[in-house]
Design a protein around this motif. Structure first.
Motif, PDB file in Angstrom:
ATOM      1  N   PHE A 149      -1.837   2.172  31.710  1.00 38.67           N
ATOM      2  CA  PHE A 149      -1.559   1.092  32.166  1.00 38.67           C
ATOM      3  C   PHE A 149      -0.646   0.216  30.996  1.00 38.67           C
ATOM      4  N   VAL A 150       0.800   0.019  31.456  1.00 42.30           N
ATOM      5  CA  VAL A 150       1.839  -0.720  30.806  1.00 42.30           C
ATOM      6  C   VAL A 150       1.598  -2.217  30.923  1.00 42.30           C
ATOM      7  N   VAL A 151       1.345  -2.893  29.963  1.00 47.13           N
ATOM      8  CA  VAL A 151       0.965  -4.309  30.498  1.00 47.13           C
ATOM      9  C   VAL A 151       1.705  -5.257  29.377  1.00 47.13           C
ATOM     10  N   THR A 152       2.427  -6.464  29.961  1.00 50.11           N
ATOM     11  CA  THR A 152       3.082  -7.237  29.306  1.00 50.11           C
ATOM     12  C   THR A 152       2.275  -7.957  28.031  1.00 50.11           C
ATOM     13  N   PRO A 192      -5.359  -2.219  23.161  1.00 47.88           N
ATOM     14  CA  PRO A 192      -4.238  -1.565  23.493  1.00 47.88           C
ATOM     15  C   PRO A 192      -3.453  -0.594  22.343  1.00 47.88           C
ATOM     16  N   VAL A 193      -2.866   0.421  22.945  1.00 51.56           N
ATOM     17  CA  VAL A 193      -2.059   1.185  22.031  1.00 51.56           C
ATOM     18  C   VAL A 193      -0.686   0.434  22.027  1.00 51.56           C
ATOM     19  N   ALA A 194      -0.061   0.902  20.932  1.00 44.98           N
ATOM     20  CA  ALA A 194       1.397   0.265  21.007  1.00 44.98           C
ATOM     21  C   ALA A 194       2.370   1.099  21.739  1.00 44.98           C
ATOM     22  N   LEU A 195       3.056   0.346  22.823  1.00 46.03           N
ATOM     23  CA  LEU A 195       4.115   1.106  23.773  1.00 46.03           C
ATOM     24  C   LEU A 195       5.069   1.940  23.121  1.00 46.03           C
ATOM     25  N   GLU A 196       5.578   1.684  21.870  1.00 46.94           N
ATOM     26  CA  GLU A 196       6.296   2.471  21.397  1.00 46.94           C
ATOM     27  C   GLU A 196       6.022   3.850  21.023  1.00 46.94           C
ATOM     28  N   ASP A 197       4.665   3.904  20.752  1.00 47.71           N
ATOM     29  CA  ASP A 197       3.963   5.161  20.406  1.00 47.71           C
ATOM     30  C   ASP A 197       3.449   6.171  21.434  1.00 47.71           C
ATOM     31  N   VAL A 198       3.694   5.756  22.598  1.00 47.15           N
ATOM     32  CA  VAL A 198       3.193   6.583  23.945  1.00 47.15           C
ATOM     33  C   VAL A 198       3.843   7.758  24.037  1.00 47.15           C
ATOM     34  N   ASP A 199       3.224   8.779  24.174  1.00 43.77           N
ATOM     35  CA  ASP A 199       3.674  10.114  24.783  1.00 43.77           C
ATOM     36  C   ASP A 199       3.221  10.468  26.007  1.00 43.77           C
ATOM     37  N   LEU A 200       4.237  10.303  27.116  1.00 44.50           N
ATOM     38  CA  LEU A 200       3.840  10.470  28.404  1.00 44.50           C
ATOM     39  C   LEU A 200       3.233  11.886  28.650  1.00 44.50           C
ATOM     40  N   PRO A 254       3.572  -3.731  24.336  1.00 43.77           N
ATOM     41  CA  PRO A 254       4.656  -3.765  23.339  1.00 43.77           C
ATOM     42  C   PRO A 254       3.843  -4.267  22.005  1.00 43.77           C
ATOM     43  N   GLY A 255       4.248  -3.463  20.965  1.00 49.93           N
ATOM     44  CA  GLY A 255       3.771  -3.588  19.733  1.00 49.93           C
ATOM     45  C   GLY A 255       2.009  -3.485  19.537  1.00 49.93           C
ATOM     46  N   GLY A 256       1.350  -3.279  20.629  1.00 49.77           N
ATOM     47  CA  GLY A 256       0.207  -3.021  20.619  1.00 49.77           C
ATOM     48  C   GLY A 256      -0.809  -4.600  20.759  1.00 49.77           C
ATOM     49  N   VAL A 257      -0.015  -5.469  21.008  1.00 49.22           N
ATOM     50  CA  VAL A 257      -0.654  -6.775  20.868  1.00 49.22           C
ATOM     51  C   VAL A 257      -1.698  -6.712  22.300  1.00 49.22           C
ATOM     52  N   VAL A 258      -2.855  -7.464  21.996  1.00 45.76           N
ATOM     53  CA  VAL A 258      -3.761  -7.754  23.196  1.00 45.76           C
ATOM     54  C   VAL A 258      -3.111  -8.648  24.144  1.00 45.76           C
ATOM     55  N   PRO A 259      -3.213  -8.231  25.246  1.00 47.93           N
ATOM     56  CA  PRO A 259      -2.366  -8.771  26.394  1.00 47.93           C
ATOM     57  C   PRO A 259      -3.008 -10.536  26.642  1.00 47.93           C
ATOM     58  N   THR A 260      -2.194 -11.304  27.096  1.00 48.04           N
ATOM     59  CA  THR A 260      -2.616 -12.577  27.603  1.00 48.04           C
ATOM     60  C   THR A 260      -2.721 -12.544  28.984  1.00 48.04           C
ATOM     61  N   VAL A 261      -4.056 -12.867  29.575  1.00 47.51           N
ATOM     62  CA  VAL A 261      -4.071 -13.339  31.302  1.00 47.51           C
ATOM     63  C   VAL A 261      -3.282 -14.394  31.511  1.00 47.51           C
ATOM     64  N   ASP A 262      -2.873 -14.456  32.643  1.00 46.31           N
ATOM     65  CA  ASP A 262      -2.318 -15.778  32.989  1.00 46.31           C
ATOM     66  C   ASP A 262      -3.462 -16.666  33.624  1.00 46.31           C
ATOM     67  N   GLY A 318     -14.718  -8.779  36.496  1.00 44.14           N
ATOM     68  CA  GLY A 318     -13.856  -7.532  36.324  1.00 44.14           C
ATOM     69  C   GLY A 318     -12.913  -7.487  35.017  1.00 44.14           C
ATOM     70  N   LEU A 319     -12.425  -8.579  34.884  1.00 39.85           N
ATOM     71  CA  LEU A 319     -11.501  -8.693  33.708  1.00 39.85           C
ATOM     72  C   LEU A 319     -12.439  -8.776  32.347  1.00 39.85           C
ATOM     73  N   GLU A 320     -13.860  -9.268  32.569  1.00 44.24           N
ATOM     74  CA  GLU A 320     -14.362  -8.937  31.285  1.00 44.24           C
ATOM     75  C   GLU A 320     -14.922  -7.477  31.065  1.00 44.24           C
ATOM     76  N   ALA A 321     -15.072  -6.873  32.033  1.00 43.30           N
ATOM     77  CA  ALA A 321     -15.471  -5.656  32.165  1.00 43.30           C
ATOM     78  C   ALA A 321     -14.373  -4.566  31.659  1.00 43.30           C
ATOM     79  N   PHE A 322     -13.153  -4.990  32.039  1.00 39.49           N
ATOM     80  CA  PHE A 322     -11.889  -4.175  31.296  1.00 39.49           C
ATOM     81  C   PHE A 322     -11.687  -4.129  30.119  1.00 39.49           C
ATOM     82  N   GLU A 323     -12.491  -3.490  29.191  1.00 41.46           N
ATOM     83  CA  GLU A 323     -12.606  -3.395  27.773  1.00 41.46           C
ATOM     84  C   GLU A 323     -11.352  -2.830  27.178  1.00 41.46           C
ATOM     85  N   GLU A 324     -10.571  -2.001  27.894  1.00 39.10           N
ATOM     86  CA  GLU A 324      -9.553  -1.380  27.344  1.00 39.10           C
ATOM     87  C   GLU A 324      -8.470  -2.472  27.066  1.00 39.10           C
TER      88      GLU A 324
END
Length: 231
Positions: A6-9, A89-97, A50-58, A79-85
């Motif tokens: 999951f690539v998240v803003t 997050p990992v850093a997008l820059e380090d992802v190996d497809l 990006p940068g492995g920051v914890v994403p913010t929910v709108d 559901g959001l509370e249960a979405f522990e991942e």
């Protein structure tokens, strides 16, 4: 068991045409509903930002009026509370497809701010498209496709049939006249064959390994379509 990225803003705001910062992030339903589809089928989800920051929910995406009432809002919040991942997050820059079987981008206005100009995301999208692995992108997340441009200026998604949040929906949401640019306009400009369904109704388009959804209501049917492709 498949592993789905999951690539998240990582953005918590969207800069409007007048320079003001509109609070945003990722749209809750567009992350939660696909997560439940994939994990319910026994698959693993990894979140990258990006940068492995914890994403913010709108925060607007948690309101009853966009979730069919209070019961729906409560389900999304749970559901959001249960979405522990999402909280590690990992850093997008380090992802190996190569480590993943499929890639999914949830929306929200956040991708308009960061993923639309993120080179690491652009490279990943280009690689995912070329790999033939299932690639799902929903609502405002197709803004990320704008960064998938090669050295010659050609966009990897030019000529693909796809959809995303429409000008009509942005207008009805009250933000079209405040935006620096509109997603539908930019996708058409890059050479995509943009398909438009009825505002706010589920609408999913498939072209080769790319599956796109128009709006929040499209997130579950999009995830179900991806699921068929990774079994």
């Amino acid at each position: 068991m498949a592993k789905i990225l999951f690539v998240v803003t990582g953005a918590d705001h969207w800069t409007l045409a007048d320079g003001t910062a509109h609070p945003t992030g990722f749209w809750a339903e567009e992350a939660v509903a696909p997560y439940q589809v994939f994990t319910g089928a026994g698959h693993e989800v990894v979140v990258a930002t990006p940068g492995g920051v914890v994403p913010t929910v709108d925060r607007g995406s948690l309101a009853p009026d966009v979730n069919g009432g209070q019961e729906g809002a409560d389900k999304v919040a749970a559901g959001l509370e249960a979405f522990e991942e999402l909280r590690r997050p990992v850093a997008l820059e380090d992802v190996d497809l190569d480590a993943y079987d499929a890639v999914f981008y949830p929306g929200g206005h956040g991708p308009m701010e960061d993923l639309a100009v993120d080179p690491a995301s652009g490279r990943l999208l280009t690689e995912a498209l070329a790999s033939g692995k299932p690639l799902g992108v929903v609502c405002h997340a197709p803004a990320a496709l704008l960064a998938a441009t090669g050295p010659d200026g050609t966009n990897a998604f030019a000529g693909y049939r796809l959809t995303g949040f429409t000008n009509a929906e942005e207008t009805q949401a009250g933000l079209a006249d405040k935006a620096k640019w509109l997603l539908q306009d930019r996708l058409v400009a890059l050479g995509a064959d943009f398909q438009e369904g009825e505002p706010w109704a589920p609408f999913v388009i498939t072209d080769r390994n790319l599956v796109t959804g128009q709006n929040p209501a499209s997130s579950t049917p999009l995830a179900e379509e991806l699921l068929k492709r990774i079994r």
